[in-house]
Every structure is written in structure tokens, then in C-alpha cells.
Motif scaffolding. Structure first.
Motif, PDB file in Angstrom:
ATOM      1  N   MET A 195       0.861  -1.178   0.000  1.00  0.00           N
ATOM      2  CA  MET A 195       0.000   0.000   0.000  1.00  0.00           C
ATOM      3  C   MET A 195       0.894   1.224   0.000  1.00  0.00           C
ATOM      4  O   MET A 195       1.957   1.214   0.601  1.00  0.00           O
ATOM      5  CB  MET A 195      -0.929   0.027   1.213  1.00  0.00           C
ATOM      6  CG  MET A 195      -1.897   1.224   1.213  1.00  0.00           C
ATOM      7  SD  MET A 195      -2.980   1.290   2.658  1.00  0.00           S
ATOM      8  CE  MET A 195      -4.526   0.808   1.930  1.00  0.00           C
ATOM      9  N   PHE A 196       0.510   2.247  -0.705  1.00  0.00           N
ATOM     10  CA  PHE A 196       1.239   3.506  -0.675  1.00  0.00           C
ATOM     11  C   PHE A 196       0.255   4.638  -0.916  1.00  0.00           C
ATOM     12  O   PHE A 196      -0.907   4.418  -1.271  1.00  0.00           O
ATOM     13  CB  PHE A 196       2.372   3.520  -1.716  1.00  0.00           C
ATOM     14  CG  PHE A 196       1.926   3.470  -3.156  1.00  0.00           C
ATOM     15  CD1 PHE A 196       1.876   4.622  -3.924  1.00  0.00           C
ATOM     16  CD2 PHE A 196       1.578   2.264  -3.756  1.00  0.00           C
ATOM     17  CE1 PHE A 196       1.484   4.577  -5.260  1.00  0.00           C
ATOM     18  CE2 PHE A 196       1.192   2.205  -5.084  1.00  0.00           C
ATOM     19  CZ  PHE A 196       1.136   3.362  -5.842  1.00  0.00           C
ATOM     20  N   ARG A 197       0.714   5.847  -0.670  1.00  0.00           N
ATOM     21  CA  ARG A 197      -0.148   6.993  -0.882  1.00  0.00           C
ATOM     22  C   ARG A 197       0.635   8.100  -1.557  1.00  0.00           C
ATOM     23  O   ARG A 197       1.862   8.148  -1.499  1.00  0.00           O
ATOM     24  CB  ARG A 197      -0.737   7.478   0.437  1.00  0.00           C
ATOM     25  CG  ARG A 197       0.265   8.088   1.393  1.00  0.00           C
ATOM     26  CD  ARG A 197      -0.406   8.559   2.659  1.00  0.00           C
ATOM     27  NE  ARG A 197       0.548   9.219   3.553  1.00  0.00           N
ATOM     28  CZ  ARG A 197       0.210   9.773   4.713  1.00  0.00           C
ATOM     29  NH1 ARG A 197      -1.050   9.757   5.102  1.00  0.00           N
ATOM     30  NH2 ARG A 197       1.117  10.350   5.465  1.00  0.00           N
ATOM     31  N   THR A 198      -0.070   9.004  -2.189  1.00  0.00           N
ATOM     32  CA  THR A 198       0.557  10.098  -2.918  1.00  0.00           C
ATOM     33  C   THR A 198      -0.384  11.299  -2.921  1.00  0.00           C
ATOM     34  O   THR A 198      -1.597  11.156  -2.711  1.00  0.00           O
ATOM     35  CB  THR A 198       0.877   9.677  -4.369  1.00  0.00           C
ATOM     36  OG1 THR A 198       1.413  10.794  -5.088  1.00  0.00           O
ATOM     37  CG2 THR A 198      -0.352   9.168  -5.082  1.00  0.00           C
TER      38      THR A 198
ATOM     39  N   GLY B 142      -8.512   7.136 -11.895  1.00  0.00           N
ATOM     40  CA  GLY B 142      -9.554   6.126 -11.762  1.00  0.00           C
ATOM     41  C   GLY B 142      -9.256   4.839 -12.502  1.00  0.00           C
ATOM     42  O   GLY B 142      -9.969   3.849 -12.353  1.00  0.00           O
ATOM     43  N   THR B 143      -8.186   4.828 -13.286  1.00  0.00           N
ATOM     44  CA  THR B 143      -7.808   3.626 -14.040  1.00  0.00           C
ATOM     45  C   THR B 143      -6.348   3.304 -13.749  1.00  0.00           C
ATOM     46  O   THR B 143      -5.455   4.124 -14.001  1.00  0.00           O
ATOM     47  CB  THR B 143      -7.994   3.832 -15.545  1.00  0.00           C
ATOM     48  OG1 THR B 143      -9.365   4.150 -15.804  1.00  0.00           O
ATOM     49  CG2 THR B 143      -7.619   2.553 -16.304  1.00  0.00           C
ATOM     50  N   VAL B 144      -6.088   2.123 -13.204  1.00  0.00           N
ATOM     51  CA  VAL B 144      -4.734   1.719 -12.833  1.00  0.00           C
ATOM     52  C   VAL B 144      -4.311   0.529 -13.682  1.00  0.00           C
ATOM     53  O   VAL B 144      -5.036  -0.468 -13.769  1.00  0.00           O
ATOM     54  CB  VAL B 144      -4.659   1.347 -11.338  1.00  0.00           C
ATOM     55  CG1 VAL B 144      -3.254   0.878 -10.979  1.00  0.00           C
ATOM     56  CG2 VAL B 144      -5.062   2.532 -10.471  1.00  0.00           C
ATOM     57  N   THR B 145      -3.143   0.631 -14.297  1.00  0.00           N
ATOM     58  CA  THR B 145      -2.584  -0.460 -15.091  1.00  0.00           C
ATOM     59  C   THR B 145      -1.253  -0.868 -14.480  1.00  0.00           C
ATOM     60  O   THR B 145      -0.437  -0.012 -14.121  1.00  0.00           O
ATOM     61  CB  THR B 145      -2.351  -0.028 -16.554  1.00  0.00           C
ATOM     62  OG1 THR B 145      -3.567   0.497 -17.073  1.00  0.00           O
ATOM     63  CG2 THR B 145      -1.902  -1.216 -17.399  1.00  0.00           C
ATOM     64  N   VAL B 146      -1.046  -2.182 -14.333  1.00  0.00           N
ATOM     65  CA  VAL B 146       0.158  -2.699 -13.679  1.00  0.00           C
ATOM     66  C   VAL B 146       0.972  -3.514 -14.668  1.00  0.00           C
ATOM     67  O   VAL B 146       0.428  -4.368 -15.384  1.00  0.00           O
ATOM     68  CB  VAL B 146      -0.206  -3.578 -12.464  1.00  0.00           C
ATOM     69  CG1 VAL B 146       1.063  -4.043 -11.754  1.00  0.00           C
ATOM     70  CG2 VAL B 146      -1.104  -2.818 -11.506  1.00  0.00           C
TER      71      VAL B 146
ATOM     72  N   THR C 151      -8.042   1.895  -5.136  1.00  0.00           N
ATOM     73  CA  THR C 151      -7.678   3.282  -4.842  1.00  0.00           C
ATOM     74  C   THR C 151      -8.775   3.920  -3.989  1.00  0.00           C
ATOM     75  O   THR C 151      -9.942   3.522  -4.033  1.00  0.00           O
ATOM     76  CB  THR C 151      -7.496   4.110  -6.126  1.00  0.00           C
ATOM     77  OG1 THR C 151      -8.751   4.172  -6.824  1.00  0.00           O
ATOM     78  CG2 THR C 151      -6.438   3.493  -7.022  1.00  0.00           C
ATOM     79  N   ALA C 152      -8.390   4.922  -3.218  1.00  0.00           N
ATOM     80  CA  ALA C 152      -9.338   5.708  -2.434  1.00  0.00           C
ATOM     81  C   ALA C 152      -8.689   7.041  -2.118  1.00  0.00           C
ATOM     82  O   ALA C 152      -7.456   7.141  -2.032  1.00  0.00           O
ATOM     83  CB  ALA C 152      -9.732   4.992  -1.155  1.00  0.00           C
TER      84      ALA C 152
ATOM     85  N   ILE D  64      -8.380   9.866   0.703  1.00  0.00           N
ATOM     86  CA  ILE D  64      -8.610  10.093   2.121  1.00  0.00           C
ATOM     87  C   ILE D  64      -7.847  11.347   2.530  1.00  0.00           C
ATOM     88  O   ILE D  64      -6.629  11.416   2.359  1.00  0.00           O
ATOM     89  CB  ILE D  64      -8.131   8.895   2.957  1.00  0.00           C
ATOM     90  CG1 ILE D  64      -8.816   7.604   2.492  1.00  0.00           C
ATOM     91  CG2 ILE D  64      -8.387   9.134   4.439  1.00  0.00           C
ATOM     92  CD1 ILE D  64      -8.261   6.358   3.134  1.00  0.00           C
ATOM     93  N   ASP D  65      -8.550  12.316   3.065  1.00  0.00           N
ATOM     94  CA  ASP D  65      -7.927  13.572   3.482  1.00  0.00           C
ATOM     95  C   ASP D  65      -7.078  14.183   2.376  1.00  0.00           C
ATOM     96  O   ASP D  65      -5.991  14.705   2.609  1.00  0.00           O
ATOM     97  CB  ASP D  65      -7.064  13.353   4.733  1.00  0.00           C
ATOM     98  CG  ASP D  65      -7.895  13.223   5.992  1.00  0.00           C
ATOM     99  OD1 ASP D  65      -9.105  13.494   5.936  1.00  0.00           O
ATOM    100  OD2 ASP D  65      -7.333  12.844   7.032  1.00  0.00           O
ATOM    101  N   GLY D  66      -7.542  14.104   1.150  1.00  0.00           N
ATOM    102  CA  GLY D  66      -6.834  14.714   0.032  1.00  0.00           C
ATOM    103  C   GLY D  66      -5.684  13.896  -0.513  1.00  0.00           C
ATOM    104  O   GLY D  66      -5.048  14.302  -1.491  1.00  0.00           O
ATOM    105  N   MET D  67      -5.380  12.748   0.087  1.00  0.00           N
ATOM    106  CA  MET D  67      -4.311  11.869  -0.376  1.00  0.00           C
ATOM    107  C   MET D  67      -4.921  10.697  -1.134  1.00  0.00           C
ATOM    108  O   MET D  67      -5.955  10.150  -0.743  1.00  0.00           O
ATOM    109  CB  MET D  67      -3.477  11.357   0.788  1.00  0.00           C
ATOM    110  CG  MET D  67      -2.830  12.438   1.638  1.00  0.00           C
ATOM    111  SD  MET D  67      -1.479  13.267   0.776  1.00  0.00           S
ATOM    112  CE  MET D  67      -0.252  11.959   0.782  1.00  0.00           C
ATOM    113  N   THR D  68      -4.235  10.278  -2.197  1.00  0.00           N
ATOM    114  CA  THR D  68      -4.676   9.106  -2.957  1.00  0.00           C
ATOM    115  C   THR D  68      -3.972   7.873  -2.427  1.00  0.00           C
ATOM    116  O   THR D  68      -2.737   7.830  -2.385  1.00  0.00           O
ATOM    117  CB  THR D  68      -4.358   9.274  -4.458  1.00  0.00           C
ATOM    118  OG1 THR D  68      -5.010  10.459  -4.943  1.00  0.00           O
ATOM    119  CG2 THR D  68      -4.857   8.069  -5.243  1.00  0.00           C
TER     120      THR D  68
END
Length: 491
Positions: A143-146, A152-156, A174-175, A177-181
Motif C-alpha cells: 500500500m502507498f499513498r501520494t 480512476g484507471t490503474v494499469t500494472v 484506490t481511495a 482520504i484527506d486529500g491523499m490518494t
């Protein structure tokens, strides 16, 4: 559901390999729970009593779940050692044991964290570190945040050693929270399995790209019976048969290189040997003063005094191998490894010497000379009480305990050190013996009692076993407790 941060795993009821942090910060973590934060507790690894600790945390409720986050802000300082933590928030969350060390965490370079089997660390750049170990049939959770906005679309993509990118299908949620993705991935099986090699993940979300640290897949190690090892090819890859089953063989244990000697209680020396001009310490090291010991005590207990402190508990080895019961509050959190080496008693009035106090107390000679008082030629040495956590850094008022011709242990201190608090090193004595060292505060100390037979110039330190001869000495001498060398060291 457990939250898995770039630096740390939280599992309900499970333990994982120890992580490393510094004295005043835990590695960041987050828990997604069905209840609000109640408390965070810790205990030294192996202890039974838990202590509550205050942290600064944030808590957000989303769709009935509590997102409880700690971002690494300072906590009350903890001594070096291995700790267990648990967090109560609706349920109890157990953290893997955490090793507290005093070192500076740096980014984009090899650190202790990078050697551990932890979940993926994700960055906005490729960080070349020691590879993580991942299963061959799934990707480790991460898990990480930025602060970047998600499209809305994640490709790995899986990127191999040649740079070839292959799109893979794993669920990255993805979500905001408090302005962080936030991005997170739980365990999910891959097909086909990964083969030998070195990979990293490339995660693309609109205009932004993120990378995992490189990792190496390992397959089925948990299926290997105890006492056996996997077979590997010349590339270091696991060998499998035609059915894909790992091949293994009985492990032949190769004993590690053992040191020439292992210090037990060390030798007992009289004050004259400790302070001989030929020097019992090797170059760059010295016999400590009372002031040095007081600085040691204050480094471990800044609010302590000579008569009231908790430094002793941090200096004593725990358990009842080298100390008699009760060995109160012994944690050895400072890694000083103090042991109850006892003393050789001797008196200036001609009374023959004898031994006392093995596993009950430890004394260490200093440079201090209290002169002659009451008919006693007095030396000086700190005293570590066996049944107390207090380290008494001066007992010069007890001449019957520490006359110069008594026998006590010796710890040396380095004149200057490049180590920082909690770091370890080695010391080579005049005999060529190698000892452990530990930095406590700004001082580097021997972490073993001295066990030398030579002064710095190569002159021998005489061994004196006869009680009457020892009691009459006015020159340097050494002995083992009860004149039994097995009490000093083992080979």
C-alpha cells in the motif's frame, strides 16, 4: 482487513521478521478497523507486562471503517532493544517484533529495511535496492499513498531484467482520504507463475507512474521439510522436476567459525594492574574514570542520580545464567552485557583474600585513587547491585569493599569513537583477543569483561592464586574467580 504500509506489515495474531527503526520514531503504519482507536501498547520482546505509549494519529471513518494512521511522528524515547507492539481499535492488531536501533534512515540507498522480507516499497522513481523476496505465484501485498490525483484507471506492468514490460492483472484499489490518494493490493495469485529472475512493478495511473523496489521470486520454500535444503542451479534458481515439484536434499550443517575464546566473567584484576603505567588497555582505549561511568549512567537515565537511577537494569544481562535471582529489572537494553563476576576480597591488615559475589554483583575498576583511609589503601570502582535496577556509580565511601588489592572486573572505554548510540564494534586486546563493543550515548565501551594476560608493551600480568600472596601485593596481578579459569572464559 489490515493496512500494509511501504515500511511495515500489520497482521492480526501473526508475527513477521523484525523491522528496524530509531529511538524516537516508529515506522509509519495504518490500520483499517471496524472500531475507533483505543490504545497502543508495547513490551520488551519476551516480557509479559504491556505498557501504553502515546502516539499522534489521525482517524477517518469511511463507509463504516476506521482508517487509523500514524505518520512517524516522534514518540517517547525507547532504549535499544526488540519490542512487541499491539494496537486496540475495535479488535487487537499485533505488530511484528520491532528492533529499535539508533541510526539515520536514508532514502534511495541501501538500508537495513531493504534487506528484509517486507511488502513492496513504492516510489515515484526507480530505486535500486537489495531485492525483496516474493512468492513465484503471487505478488506481496503493498500500500502507498501520494498527493497525485488518481485518474480512476490503474494499469500494472511486470518489468523483467531485460526491461521487457508485460501487463498483468492484479487488483490495485484506490481511495482518496484527506486529500491523499491511497493505492493498495492484497494477496492475489498469478498465472503463469514467475520464473527465476529479477523484476519490479510499474504502476501507471493516468499521467503518473510508480515503481516498486526490485524483487526476486522464490517458490514453495515452505514445503521443504525441516533439515533439508532446496537444490539450485548455477543461476541460483530453484530446481524443479517435470511435475514442478521442488527438489531438495538433506542439509549438511556447516558449523560457523567460532572465536578462539568466549568471555564468560573475565579475569579479576587488582587496582595496580588496572592502573599500571604499562597500560592494560590497547592503543586508543583507556581505563574509565568515575566521570566516564557517571556519563554512562546519565546516557541511560538522564534524570537519574548516582544513588537513584534505572541504568543498572539496562546494563545487566537478563535471566539467571550469569546472575542469581531476582536480577531485578534486567533488560540489557543498552547491550552492555554486565554479568555478576563477583570479586576477590583482600584487606590491608594481612587477612588472607577470598572470593565472593559470583552471580550477585559486578565491580569495575576506575582510574580514581582515594588514597589511604582508616588503614586501607583505597581504590575505586562502581558497583552494580544484583537485586536492583540502580547503577551505583561511586562507592568510594566503602573502603572495606574496594581496597586496591581486591580483585574486580575491568571494562575499557575508547578514547574517541566514530560510532553512534546503539552501534556495535570490536576491540582487539593486548593478547590479540577480540571483544564486542557497544556505543552508549557518545561513549564506546567494551561489551565484555576484560580477559587479558598482557600489558600493552607485551609484559605479562602475573597470575596469583595463593590467597596470602594476593593479599600482600603492591603490584599488578590477575586471577580467575575461585582460581578456576573456566569462570573467566571458554575456548
Amino acid at each position: 482487513m489490515s493496512y500494509i504500509s511501504p515500511n511495515k506489515i500489520v497482521y492480526p495474531g501473526e508475527c513477521c521478521p523484525a523491522l528496524v527503526t530509531d529511538l524516537t520514531h516508529l515506522l509509519p503504519f495504518q490500520v483499517i478497523s471496524q472500531g475507533a482507536f483505543q490504545k497502543l501498547e508495547y513490551r520488551l520482546y519476551g516480557d509479559t507486562a504491556w505498557t501504553e505509549i502515546a502516539i499522534t494519529y489521525s482517524e477517518v471513518v469511511i463507509e463504516g471503517f476506521y482508517f487509523i494512521s500514524y505518520n512517524g511522528e516522534a514518540i517517547t524515547e525507547l532504549p535499544c532493544g526488540v519490542y512487541e507492539f499491539k494496537l486496540t481499535a475495535g479488535e487487537v492488531w499485533w505488530f511484528e517484533p520491532i528492533k529499535i536501533e539508533d541510526f539515520t534512515i536514508t532514502e534511495n540507498t541501501l538500508t537495513v529495511r531493504d534487506d528484509l522480507m517486507t511488502p513492496f516499497k513504492i516510489s515515484e522513481q526507480i530505486i535500486d535496492t537489495t531485492p525483496l523476496i516474493a512468492p513465484c505465484d503471487m505478488i506481496l501485498p503493498f500500500m502507498f499513498r501520494t498527493e497525485n490525483v488518481t485518474s480512476g484507471t490503474v494499469t500494472v506492468y511486470m518489468v523483467d531484467e531485460s526491461g521487457t514490460e508485460t501487463e498483468i492483472t492484479i487488483t490495485v484499489s484506490t481511495a482518496v482520504i484527506d486529500g491523499m490518494t491511497y493505492y493498495w493490493h492484497s494477496e492475489e495469485y498469478l498465472y503463469p507463475f514467475l520464473t527465476c529472475g529479477r523484476y519490479y512493478l510499474k504502476i501507471v495511473d493516468g499521467a503518473n507512474t510508480y515503481y516498486s523496489v526490485p524483487f526476486v521470486p522464490e517458490c514453495g520454500i515452505s514445503d521443504i521439510p525441516d533439515g533439508y535444503k532446496v537444490l539450485r542451479d548455477f543461476n541460483g534458481c530453484v530446481i524443479r522436476n517435470d511435475e514442478g515439484v521442488i527438489e531438495y536434499e538433506e542439509a549438511v550443517e556447516i558449523p560457523p567459525d567460532e572465536p578462539d575464546f568466549i568471555v564468560k566473567y573475565g579475569f579479576l584484576y587488582n587496582w595496580y594492574a588496572a592502573n599500571d603505567v604499562r597500560n592494560i588497555a590497547a592503543s586508543g582505549w583507556s581505563l574509565p574514570s568515575l566521570a566516564d561511568y557517571e556519563a554512562l549512567m546519565l546516557a541511560l537515565d538522564p534524570s537519574g542520580t548516582k544513588e537513584a537511577n534505572i541504568a543498572g537494569g539496562q546494563m545487566k544481562e537478563s535471566g539467571l545464567i550469569y546472575w542469581d535471582t531476582p536480577n531485578t529489572d534486567a533488560t540489557n537494553g543498552a547491550a552492555f552485557n554486565a554479568r555478576g563476576a563477583g570479586v576477590r576480597c583482600a584487606f590491608a591488615d594481612g587477612v588472607p583474600s577470598d572470593f565472593a559475589g559470583l552471580k550477585n554483583y559486578a565491580m569495575f575498576w576506575t582510574t580514581s585513587d582515594a588514597g589511604v583511609s582508616g588503614g586501607y589503601d583505597r581504590g575505586g570502582g562502581p558497583y552494580l547491585a544484583y537485586n536492583s535496577a540502580v547503577f551505583i556509580s561511586e562507592i568510594m565511601g566503602y573502603p572495606f569493599i574496594v581496597p586496591k588489592l581486591g580483585g574486580s572486573a575491568i571494562r575499557l572505554i575508547k578514547d574517541t569513537t566514530t560510532l553512534t548510540h546503539g552501534q556495535t564494534g570490536t576491540y582487539v586486546g593486548n593478547d590479540g583477543k577480540v571483544y564486542r563493543t557497544i556505543c552508549i550515548g557518545t561513549q564506546e565501551w567494551l561489551a565484555d569483561n576484560l580477559c587479558e594476560t598482557l600489558y600493552r608493551d607485551g609484559s605479562p600480568i602475573p597470575e596469583v592464586t595463593d590467597n596470602s600472596a594476593w593479599a600482600a601485593l603492591v603490584t599488578g596481578a590477575r586471577c580467575s574467580y575461585n582460581n578456576d579459569e573456566s569462570n573467566a572464559f571458554t575456548i
